[in-house]
Scaffold this motif. Structure first.
Motif, PDB file in Angstrom:
ATOM      1  N   LEU A 190       9.780 -85.440  93.342  1.00  0.00           N
ATOM      2  CA  LEU A 190      10.267 -86.525  94.187  1.00  0.00           C
ATOM      3  C   LEU A 190       9.964 -86.266  95.655  1.00  0.00           C
ATOM      4  O   LEU A 190      10.043 -87.162  96.487  1.00  0.00           O
ATOM      5  CB  LEU A 190      11.785 -86.669  94.003  1.00  0.00           C
ATOM      6  CG  LEU A 190      12.241 -87.093  92.605  1.00  0.00           C
ATOM      7  CD1 LEU A 190      13.763 -87.039  92.511  1.00  0.00           C
ATOM      8  CD2 LEU A 190      11.750 -88.481  92.273  1.00  0.00           C
ATOM      9  N   GLU A 191       9.622 -85.035  95.980  1.00  0.00           N
ATOM     10  CA  GLU A 191       9.377 -84.675  97.369  1.00  0.00           C
ATOM     11  C   GLU A 191       7.911 -84.862  97.747  1.00  0.00           C
ATOM     12  O   GLU A 191       7.584 -85.514  98.724  1.00  0.00           O
ATOM     13  CB  GLU A 191       9.779 -83.216  97.612  1.00  0.00           C
ATOM     14  CG  GLU A 191      11.136 -82.824  97.043  1.00  0.00           C
ATOM     15  CD  GLU A 191      12.286 -83.512  97.770  1.00  0.00           C
ATOM     16  OE1 GLU A 191      12.147 -83.796  98.968  1.00  0.00           O
ATOM     17  OE2 GLU A 191      13.324 -83.760  97.128  1.00  0.00           O
ATOM     18  N   CYS A 192       7.024 -84.267  96.942  1.00  0.00           N
ATOM     19  CA  CYS A 192       5.610 -84.274  97.312  1.00  0.00           C
ATOM     20  C   CYS A 192       4.750 -85.091  96.349  1.00  0.00           C
ATOM     21  O   CYS A 192       3.568 -85.265  96.564  1.00  0.00           O
ATOM     22  CB  CYS A 192       5.077 -82.840  97.403  1.00  0.00           C
ATOM     23  SG  CYS A 192       4.903 -82.010  95.807  1.00  0.00           S
ATOM     24  N   GLY A 193       5.349 -85.563  95.264  1.00  0.00           N
ATOM     25  CA  GLY A 193       4.602 -86.399  94.341  1.00  0.00           C
ATOM     26  C   GLY A 193       3.745 -85.642  93.354  1.00  0.00           C
ATOM     27  O   GLY A 193       2.997 -86.244  92.585  1.00  0.00           O
ATOM     28  N   HIS A 194       3.837 -84.349  93.366  1.00  0.00           N
ATOM     29  CA  HIS A 194       3.041 -83.523  92.466  1.00  0.00           C
ATOM     30  C   HIS A 194       3.446 -83.754  91.015  1.00  0.00           C
ATOM     31  O   HIS A 194       4.627 -83.735  90.677  1.00  0.00           O
ATOM     32  CB  HIS A 194       3.234 -82.053  92.835  1.00  0.00           C
ATOM     33  CG  HIS A 194       2.498 -81.099  91.937  1.00  0.00           C
ATOM     34  ND1 HIS A 194       1.129 -81.065  91.877  1.00  0.00           N
ATOM     35  CD2 HIS A 194       2.937 -80.157  91.061  1.00  0.00           C
ATOM     36  CE1 HIS A 194       0.764 -80.132  91.001  1.00  0.00           C
ATOM     37  NE2 HIS A 194       1.840 -79.577  90.486  1.00  0.00           N
ATOM     38  N   LYS A 195       2.436 -84.010  90.190  1.00  0.00           N
ATOM     39  CA  LYS A 195       2.698 -84.219  88.768  1.00  0.00           C
ATOM     40  C   LYS A 195       2.317 -82.970  87.986  1.00  0.00           C
ATOM     41  O   LYS A 195       1.281 -82.367  88.228  1.00  0.00           O
ATOM     42  CB  LYS A 195       1.881 -85.405  88.240  1.00  0.00           C
ATOM     43  CG  LYS A 195       2.381 -86.741  88.730  1.00  0.00           C
ATOM     44  CD  LYS A 195       1.537 -87.858  88.119  1.00  0.00           C
ATOM     45  CE  LYS A 195       1.943 -89.210  88.677  1.00  0.00           C
ATOM     46  NZ  LYS A 195       1.060 -90.293  88.197  1.00  0.00           N
ATOM     47  N   ARG A 200      12.068 -77.479  88.683  1.00  0.00           N
ATOM     48  CA  ARG A 200      11.751 -77.789  90.073  1.00  0.00           C
ATOM     49  C   ARG A 200      10.239 -77.829  90.244  1.00  0.00           C
ATOM     50  O   ARG A 200       9.497 -77.262  89.467  1.00  0.00           O
ATOM     51  CB  ARG A 200      12.355 -76.742  91.026  1.00  0.00           C
ATOM     52  CG  ARG A 200      13.871 -76.760  91.086  1.00  0.00           C
ATOM     53  CD  ARG A 200      14.380 -78.019  91.747  1.00  0.00           C
ATOM     54  NE  ARG A 200      15.826 -78.005  91.885  1.00  0.00           N
ATOM     55  CZ  ARG A 200      16.661 -78.542  90.988  1.00  0.00           C
ATOM     56  NH1 ARG A 200      16.176 -79.087  89.896  1.00  0.00           N
ATOM     57  NH2 ARG A 200      17.961 -78.512  91.174  1.00  0.00           N
ATOM     58  N   CYS A 201       9.807 -78.495  91.283  1.00  0.00           N
ATOM     59  CA  CYS A 201       8.388 -78.595  91.568  1.00  0.00           C
ATOM     60  C   CYS A 201       7.787 -77.220  91.857  1.00  0.00           C
ATOM     61  O   CYS A 201       8.314 -76.478  92.671  1.00  0.00           O
ATOM     62  CB  CYS A 201       8.186 -79.517  92.776  1.00  0.00           C
ATOM     63  SG  CYS A 201       6.494 -79.609  93.347  1.00  0.00           S
ATOM     64  N   PRO A 202       6.684 -76.899  91.169  1.00  0.00           N
ATOM     65  CA  PRO A 202       6.037 -75.606  91.403  1.00  0.00           C
ATOM     66  C   PRO A 202       5.344 -75.526  92.758  1.00  0.00           C
ATOM     67  O   PRO A 202       5.015 -74.445  93.235  1.00  0.00           O
ATOM     68  CB  PRO A 202       5.018 -75.509  90.262  1.00  0.00           C
ATOM     69  CG  PRO A 202       4.747 -76.910  89.858  1.00  0.00           C
ATOM     70  CD  PRO A 202       6.018 -77.676  90.110  1.00  0.00           C
ATOM     71  N   GLU A 203       5.103 -76.682  93.365  1.00  0.00           N
ATOM     72  CA  GLU A 203       4.406 -76.701  94.648  1.00  0.00           C
ATOM     73  C   GLU A 203       5.361 -76.497  95.817  1.00  0.00           C
ATOM     74  O   GLU A 203       5.132 -75.704  96.696  1.00  0.00           O
ATOM     75  CB  GLU A 203       3.680 -78.044  94.817  1.00  0.00           C
ATOM     76  CG  GLU A 203       2.578 -78.277  93.811  1.00  0.00           C
ATOM     77  CD  GLU A 203       1.407 -77.327  94.006  1.00  0.00           C
ATOM     78  OE1 GLU A 203       0.987 -77.134  95.155  1.00  0.00           O
ATOM     79  OE2 GLU A 203       0.915 -76.776  92.992  1.00  0.00           O
ATOM     80  N   CYS A 204       6.452 -77.253  95.800  1.00  0.00           N
ATOM     81  CA  CYS A 204       7.331 -77.245  96.967  1.00  0.00           C
ATOM     82  C   CYS A 204       8.770 -76.919  96.613  1.00  0.00           C
ATOM     83  O   CYS A 204       9.611 -76.765  97.483  1.00  0.00           O
ATOM     84  CB  CYS A 204       7.261 -78.585  97.694  1.00  0.00           C
ATOM     85  SG  CYS A 204       8.074 -79.929  96.802  1.00  0.00           S
TER      86      CYS A 204
HETATM   87 ZN    ZN Z   1       6.864 -80.970  95.198  1.00  0.00          ZN
END
Ligand code: ZN
Length: 66
Positions: free
Chosen positions: A9-14, A28-32
């Motif tokens: 939901l933060e960076c849109g990474h799928k 949680r998102c692995p990117e951010c």
């Molecule tokens: Zn993210």
């Protein structure tokens, strides 16, 4: 163990992650590291019954004139 698709939901990474059911809310998102939402597959959901559907044969216009 099922595969789930998530989108951040933060960076849109799928991403797709293999998680047990009880761990799904902790992903949680692995990117951010942001919160994610689960993406559901498009199978069966995108049914458009709008214009031009001829599933009911009586109102199709072919051979309907007697
Ligand atoms: Zn993210």
């Amino acid at each position: 163990m099922p595969n789930y698709d998530f989108q951040c939901l933060e960076c849109g990474h799928k991403f797709t992650k293999l998680v047990p059911l009880q761990e799904k809310d902790k992903v949680r998102c692995p990117e951010c590291g942001g919160h994610v939402k689960q993406l559901f597959g498009s199978f069966g959901f995108a049914v458009k019954g709008g214009s031009g559907s001829c599933s009911s044969s009586s109102s199709c216009g072919f051979g309907g004139f007697s």
